[in-house]
Design a protein around this motif. Structure first.
Motif, PDB file in Angstrom:
ATOM      1  N   GLY A  19       0.818  -1.201   0.000  1.00  9.00           N
ATOM      2  CA  GLY A  19       0.000   0.000   0.000  1.00  9.00           C
ATOM      3  C   GLY A  19       0.853   1.252   0.000  1.00  9.00           C
ATOM      4  N   VAL A  20       0.322   2.318  -0.590  1.00  9.33           N
ATOM      5  CA  VAL A  20       1.095   3.545  -0.759  1.00  9.33           C
ATOM      6  C   VAL A  20       1.513   4.184   0.578  1.00  9.33           C
ATOM      7  CG1 VAL A  20       1.082   5.858  -1.747  1.00  9.33           C
ATOM      8  CG2 VAL A  20       0.116   3.963  -3.031  1.00  9.33           C
ATOM      9  N   PRO A  21       0.595   4.372   1.537  1.00 12.25           N
ATOM     10  CA  PRO A  21       1.014   5.050   2.772  1.00 12.25           C
ATOM     11  C   PRO A  21       2.097   4.288   3.523  1.00 12.25           C
ATOM     12  CG  PRO A  21      -1.368   4.643   2.779  1.00 12.25           C
ATOM     13  CD  PRO A  21      -0.834   4.047   1.531  1.00 12.25           C
ATOM     14  N   ASP A  75      -0.717   0.400 -13.799  1.00  6.00           N
ATOM     15  CA  ASP A  75      -2.076   0.745 -14.238  1.00  6.00           C
ATOM     16  C   ASP A  75      -2.866   1.497 -13.163  1.00  6.00           C
ATOM     17  OD1 ASP A  75      -2.294  -1.373 -12.537  1.00  6.00           O
ATOM     18  OD2 ASP A  75      -3.787  -2.459 -13.716  1.00  6.00           O
ATOM     19  N   ILE A  76      -2.163   2.284 -12.356  1.00  7.35           N
ATOM     20  CA  ILE A  76      -2.866   3.066 -11.340  1.00  7.35           C
ATOM     21  C   ILE A  76      -3.306   4.389 -11.967  1.00  7.35           C
ATOM     22  CG2 ILE A  76      -2.763   4.062  -9.044  1.00  7.35           C
ATOM     23  CD1 ILE A  76      -0.228   2.414  -8.596  1.00  7.35           C
ATOM     24  N   TYR A  77      -4.572   4.717 -11.757  1.00  7.01           N
ATOM     25  CA  TYR A  77      -5.082   5.981 -12.254  1.00  7.01           C
ATOM     26  C   TYR A  77      -5.879   6.608 -11.137  1.00  7.01           C
ATOM     27  CZ  TYR A  77      -7.385   9.436 -15.097  1.00  7.01           C
ATOM     28  OH  TYR A  77      -7.830  10.632 -15.595  1.00  7.01           O
ATOM     29  N   PRO A  78      -5.761   7.852 -10.798  1.00  7.26           N
ATOM     30  CA  PRO A  78      -4.841   8.854 -11.347  1.00  7.26           C
ATOM     31  C   PRO A  78      -3.424   8.647 -10.817  1.00  7.26           C
ATOM     32  CG  PRO A  78      -6.077   9.770  -9.524  1.00  7.26           C
ATOM     33  CD  PRO A  78      -6.617   8.393  -9.747  1.00  7.26           C
ATOM     34  N   MET A  79      -2.450   9.159 -11.540  1.00  9.33           N
ATOM     35  CA  MET A  79      -1.072   8.886 -11.154  1.00  9.33           C
ATOM     36  C   MET A  79      -0.627   9.712  -9.945  1.00  9.33           C
ATOM     37  SD  MET A  79       1.055  10.488 -14.276  1.00  9.33           S
ATOM     38  CE  MET A  79       0.558  11.973 -15.100  1.00  9.33           C
ATOM     39  N   ASP A  80      -1.393  10.723  -9.585  1.00 11.35           N
ATOM     40  CA  ASP A  80      -1.039  11.536  -8.418  1.00 11.35           C
ATOM     41  C   ASP A  80      -0.951  10.680  -7.156  1.00 11.35           C
ATOM     42  OD1 ASP A  80      -1.798  13.136 -10.442  1.00 11.35           O
ATOM     43  OD2 ASP A  80      -3.259  14.323  -9.328  1.00 11.35           O
ATOM     44  N   VAL A  81      -1.657   9.557  -7.160  1.00  7.68           N
ATOM     45  CA  VAL A  81      -1.701   8.693  -5.991  1.00  7.68           C
ATOM     46  C   VAL A  81      -0.299   8.222  -5.602  1.00  7.68           C
ATOM     47  CG1 VAL A  81      -2.572   6.494  -5.132  1.00  7.68           C
ATOM     48  CG2 VAL A  81      -4.012   7.915  -6.550  1.00  7.68           C
ATOM     49  N   PHE A  82       0.516   7.914  -6.616  1.00 10.79           N
ATOM     50  CA  PHE A  82       1.827   7.336  -6.295  1.00 10.79           C
ATOM     51  C   PHE A  82       2.982   8.117  -6.895  1.00 10.79           C
ATOM     52  CE2 PHE A  82       0.817   5.706 -10.407  1.00 10.79           C
ATOM     53  CZ  PHE A  82       2.033   5.598 -11.052  1.00 10.79           C
ATOM     54  N   HIS A 102       4.742  10.520  -6.044  1.00 11.05           N
ATOM     55  CA  HIS A 102       5.839  10.944  -5.170  1.00 11.05           C
ATOM     56  C   HIS A 102       6.799   9.807  -4.836  1.00 11.05           C
ATOM     57  CE1 HIS A 102       2.776   9.186  -2.633  1.00 11.05           C
ATOM     58  NE2 HIS A 102       3.672   9.010  -1.693  1.00 11.05           N
ATOM     59  N   ILE A 103       6.381   8.555  -5.059  1.00  7.57           N
ATOM     60  CA  ILE A 103       7.185   7.403  -4.626  1.00  7.57           C
ATOM     61  C   ILE A 103       8.526   7.294  -5.353  1.00  7.57           C
ATOM     62  CG2 ILE A 103       7.250   4.881  -4.450  1.00  7.57           C
ATOM     63  CD1 ILE A 103       5.343   5.817  -2.426  1.00  7.57           C
ATOM     64  N   PRO A 104       8.543   7.332  -6.713  1.00  6.95           N
ATOM     65  CA  PRO A 104       9.836   7.181  -7.393  1.00  6.95           C
ATOM     66  C   PRO A 104      10.864   8.216  -6.948  1.00  6.95           C
ATOM     67  CG  PRO A 104       8.065   6.987  -8.973  1.00  6.95           C
ATOM     68  CD  PRO A 104       7.435   7.389  -7.682  1.00  6.95           C
ATOM     69  N   LEU A 105      10.416   9.449  -6.774  1.00  7.75           N
ATOM     70  CA  LEU A 105      11.310  10.523  -6.366  1.00  7.75           C
ATOM     71  C   LEU A 105      11.891  10.238  -4.985  1.00  7.75           C
ATOM     72  CD1 LEU A 105      11.944  13.527  -7.468  1.00  7.75           C
ATOM     73  CD2 LEU A 105      10.530  14.190  -5.536  1.00  7.75           C
ATOM     74  N   LEU A 106      11.010   9.869  -4.067  1.00  4.47           N
ATOM     75  CA  LEU A 106      11.416   9.564  -2.703  1.00  4.47           C
ATOM     76  C   LEU A 106      12.391   8.393  -2.695  1.00  4.47           C
ATOM     77  CD1 LEU A 106      10.494  10.724   0.026  1.00  4.47           C
ATOM     78  CD2 LEU A 106       8.868   8.860   0.185  1.00  4.47           C
TER      79      LEU A 106
END
Length: 167
Positions: free
Chosen positions: A74-76, A95-102, A104-108
């Motif tokens: 899970g994202v959190p 295939d997650i939409y909208p992409m705002d959900v995740f 921030h993860i790659p950057l972090l």
């Protein structure tokens, strides 16, 4: 004259199915979990995407890690783990939409030196994690010395390092 009207079959098609067929269909759904649902959407962020042999290895790794309770799902939960500096590999669903959900993860993950990669569908991740629910993000924690998935982890990590464009 109290004739009961039959409900249109489209509304309650699952209820009208004979029991034996229903059981067989559920079993088929479990077996063909990865093939059953083709992803309809691929996020523009999904880079690097893993396929074929590396994907098979990654899903095996996930199965082992889940059985040893060494995953964050899970994202959190994954965000928290990465922020706290835990090491591991993140598998994101493409295939997650909208992409705002995740988004921030790659950057972090890059900032913290955690490798990540994308898998084509969240149903694949859910299947590998032995749950029926689709999972959008899973983090496999770095194995301890006595973990059974150490070798699989090393193989997958090497594969991701080879194809990762940003790290």
């Amino acid at each position: 004259g109290s004739k009961r009207r039959e409900a249109p079959p489209s509304l309650f098609s699952a209820g009208a199915m004979p029991k034996k067929e229903k059981v067989e269909e559920e079993a088929a759904a479990e077996e063909g979990e990865e093939e059953a649902k083709a992803p309809l959407y691929t996020s523009p962020l999904a880079e690097p995407m893993i396929t074929d042999k590396l994907l098979a290895r990654a899903l095996k790794l996930l199965k082992k890690a889940v059985s040893e309770k060494q995953t964050r799902r899970g994202v959190p939960e994954c965000t928290k783990a990465i922020r706290k500096g835990q090491k591991g590999i993140c598998f994101l669903a493409a295939d997650i939409y909208p992409m705002d959900v995740f988004a921030h993860i790659p950057l972090l993950a890059e900032e913290k030196g955690v490798y990540y990669c994308y898998v084509s569908s969240r149903h694949q991740l859910g299947g590998a994690c032995a749950t029926r629910r689709p999972i959008s993000l899973v983090m496999v924690q770095e194995p301890k010395a006595d973990a059974t998935y150490g070798k699989a982890y090393e193989q997958v990590l090497a594969g991701i390092k080879a194809i990762h464009p940003y790290m």
